[in-house]
Design a protein around this motif. Structure first.
Motif, PDB file in Angstrom:
ATOM      1  N   ASP A   1       0.913  -1.146   0.040  1.00  0.00           N
ATOM      2  CA  ASP A   1      -0.046  -0.058   0.047  1.00  0.00           C
ATOM      3  C   ASP A   1       0.858   1.219  -0.002  1.00  0.00           C
ATOM      4  OD1 ASP A   1      -2.142  -1.635  -0.068  1.00  0.00           O
ATOM      5  OD2 ASP A   1      -2.700  -1.118   2.287  1.00  0.00           O
ATOM      6  N   GLU A   2       1.755   1.206   0.676  1.00  0.00           N
ATOM      7  CA  GLU A   2       2.823   2.331   0.917  1.00  0.00           C
ATOM      8  C   GLU A   2       3.445   2.568  -0.527  1.00  0.00           C
ATOM      9  OE1 GLU A   2       5.447   1.709   4.187  1.00  0.00           O
ATOM     10  OE2 GLU A   2       3.998   2.150   5.684  1.00  0.00           O
ATOM     11  N   LYS A   3       3.820   1.470  -0.977  1.00  0.00           N
ATOM     12  CA  LYS A   3       4.771   1.507  -2.393  1.00  0.00           C
ATOM     13  C   LYS A   3       3.783   2.135  -3.482  1.00  0.00           C
ATOM     14  CE  LYS A   3       7.344  -1.074  -5.563  1.00  0.00           C
ATOM     15  NZ  LYS A   3       7.909  -2.608  -5.910  1.00  0.00           N
ATOM     16  N   GLN A   4       2.307   1.732  -3.430  1.00  0.00           N
ATOM     17  CA  GLN A   4       1.587   2.096  -4.601  1.00  0.00           C
ATOM     18  C   GLN A   4       1.231   3.567  -4.124  1.00  0.00           C
ATOM     19  OE1 GLN A   4       0.013   0.445  -6.950  1.00  0.00           O
ATOM     20  NE2 GLN A   4      -1.158   2.132  -7.689  1.00  0.00           N
ATOM     21  N   GLU A   5       0.920   4.247  -2.912  1.00  0.00           N
ATOM     22  CA  GLU A   5       0.749   5.526  -2.765  1.00  0.00           C
ATOM     23  C   GLU A   5       1.942   6.387  -3.103  1.00  0.00           C
ATOM     24  OE1 GLU A   5       0.073   5.903   1.365  1.00  0.00           O
ATOM     25  OE2 GLU A   5      -1.964   4.934   1.227  1.00  0.00           O
ATOM     26  N   ARG A   6       3.046   5.788  -2.929  1.00  0.00           N
ATOM     27  CA  ARG A   6       4.353   6.584  -3.418  1.00  0.00           C
ATOM     28  C   ARG A   6       4.391   6.664  -4.988  1.00  0.00           C
ATOM     29  NH1 ARG A   6       7.824   3.947  -0.509  1.00  0.00           N
ATOM     30  NH2 ARG A   6       8.243   2.417  -2.143  1.00  0.00           N
ATOM     31  N   MET A   7       4.191   5.530  -5.496  1.00  0.00           N
ATOM     32  CA  MET A   7       3.981   5.547  -7.154  1.00  0.00           C
ATOM     33  C   MET A   7       3.084   6.742  -7.642  1.00  0.00           C
ATOM     34  SD  MET A   7       4.729   1.935  -8.109  1.00  0.00           S
ATOM     35  CE  MET A   7       4.395   1.890  -9.764  1.00  0.00           C
ATOM     36  N   GLU A   8       2.017   6.669  -6.901  1.00  0.00           N
ATOM     37  CA  GLU A   8       0.788   7.655  -7.417  1.00  0.00           C
ATOM     38  C   GLU A   8       1.137   9.002  -6.951  1.00  0.00           C
ATOM     39  OE1 GLU A   8      -2.677   6.376  -5.026  1.00  0.00           O
ATOM     40  OE2 GLU A   8      -2.991   4.721  -6.441  1.00  0.00           O
ATOM     41  N   ARG A   9       2.001   9.440  -5.959  1.00  0.00           N
ATOM     42  CA  ARG A   9       2.305  10.754  -5.841  1.00  0.00           C
ATOM     43  C   ARG A   9       3.368  11.170  -6.767  1.00  0.00           C
ATOM     44  NH1 ARG A   9       2.680   9.389   0.218  1.00  0.00           N
ATOM     45  NH2 ARG A   9       4.742   8.762  -0.474  1.00  0.00           N
ATOM     46  N   GLU A  10       4.469  10.459  -7.143  1.00  0.00           N
ATOM     47  CA  GLU A  10       5.402  10.428  -7.979  1.00  0.00           C
ATOM     48  C   GLU A  10       4.600  10.703  -9.427  1.00  0.00           C
ATOM     49  OE1 GLU A  10       7.951   7.228  -8.036  1.00  0.00           O
ATOM     50  OE2 GLU A  10       8.967   7.715  -6.135  1.00  0.00           O
ATOM     51  N   LEU A  11       3.765   9.965  -9.710  1.00  0.00           N
ATOM     52  CA  LEU A  11       2.940  10.187 -11.136  1.00  0.00           C
ATOM     53  C   LEU A  11       2.524  11.450 -11.117  1.00  0.00           C
ATOM     54  CD1 LEU A  11       2.234   9.000 -13.703  1.00  0.00           C
ATOM     55  CD2 LEU A  11       0.321   8.044 -12.753  1.00  0.00           C
ATOM     56  N   GLU A  12       1.754  11.968 -10.112  1.00  0.00           N
ATOM     57  CA  GLU A  12       1.007  13.234  -9.856  1.00  0.00           C
ATOM     58  C   GLU A  12       2.053  14.347  -9.797  1.00  0.00           C
ATOM     59  OE1 GLU A  12      -1.983  15.626  -6.618  1.00  0.00           O
ATOM     60  OE2 GLU A  12      -1.713  13.538  -6.449  1.00  0.00           O
ATOM     61  N   ILE A  13       3.269  14.108  -9.291  1.00  0.00           N
ATOM     62  CA  ILE A  13       4.261  15.072  -9.505  1.00  0.00           C
ATOM     63  C   ILE A  13       4.970  15.331 -10.843  1.00  0.00           C
ATOM     64  CG2 ILE A  13       6.778  15.950  -8.612  1.00  0.00           C
ATOM     65  CD1 ILE A  13       6.054  14.456  -6.026  1.00  0.00           C
ATOM     66  N   LYS A  14       5.129  14.191 -11.317  1.00  0.00           N
ATOM     67  CA  LYS A  14       5.654  14.403 -12.961  1.00  0.00           C
ATOM     68  C   LYS A  14       4.457  15.217 -13.804  1.00  0.00           C
ATOM     69  CE  LYS A  14       8.451  10.341 -12.875  1.00  0.00           C
ATOM     70  NZ  LYS A  14       8.636   8.972 -13.213  1.00  0.00           N
ATOM     71  N   LYS A  15       3.283  14.771 -13.646  1.00  0.00           N
ATOM     72  CA  LYS A  15       1.978  15.305 -14.256  1.00  0.00           C
ATOM     73  C   LYS A  15       2.207  17.049 -14.080  1.00  0.00           C
ATOM     74  CE  LYS A  15      -1.073  11.783 -14.610  1.00  0.00           C
ATOM     75  NZ  LYS A  15      -2.567  11.305 -14.325  1.00  0.00           N
ATOM     76  N   MET A  16       2.274  17.382 -12.909  1.00  0.00           N
ATOM     77  CA  MET A  16       2.454  18.799 -12.494  1.00  0.00           C
ATOM     78  C   MET A  16       3.474  19.396 -13.155  1.00  0.00           C
ATOM     79  SD  MET A  16       0.783  21.009 -11.165  1.00  0.00           S
ATOM     80  CE  MET A  16      -0.455  20.628  -9.690  1.00  0.00           C
ATOM     81  N   GLN A  17       4.670  18.686 -13.251  1.00  0.00           N
ATOM     82  CA  GLN A  17       5.835  19.284 -13.718  1.00  0.00           C
ATOM     83  C   GLN A  17       5.635  19.490 -15.212  1.00  0.00           C
ATOM     84  OE1 GLN A  17       8.712  16.490 -12.740  1.00  0.00           O
ATOM     85  NE2 GLN A  17       9.327  17.536 -10.848  1.00  0.00           N
TER      86      GLN A  17
END
Length: 61
Positions: free
Chosen positions: A33-49
């Motif tokens: 679960d922690e890994k999935q949440e971290r991956m989702e946050r990283e994807l969101e950051i990449k989209k924002m960038q």
């Protein structure tokens, strides 16, 4: 008497094994679960960038 002690020891060992496996399964699930949440946050950051880069290029033009 030896048979009773052996049976008790085997039963107790099986109980300890079952409990430890249960804890391991919970730990694995939480870790996933922690890994999935971290991956989702990283994807969101990449989209924002990407959005910010597109806005920067747009404002430069």
């Amino acid at each position: 008497m030896v048979r009773v002690a052996t049976y008790f020891a085997m039963t107790f060992g099986a109980f300890l094994f079952w409990e430890s496996m249960d804890k391991v399964h919970v730990w694995i699930a939480l870790h996933q679960d922690e890994k999935q949440e971290r991956m989702e946050r990283e994807l969101e950051i990449k989209k924002m960038q990407a959005e910010l880069m597109a806005q920067a290029k747009e404002s430069e033009s």
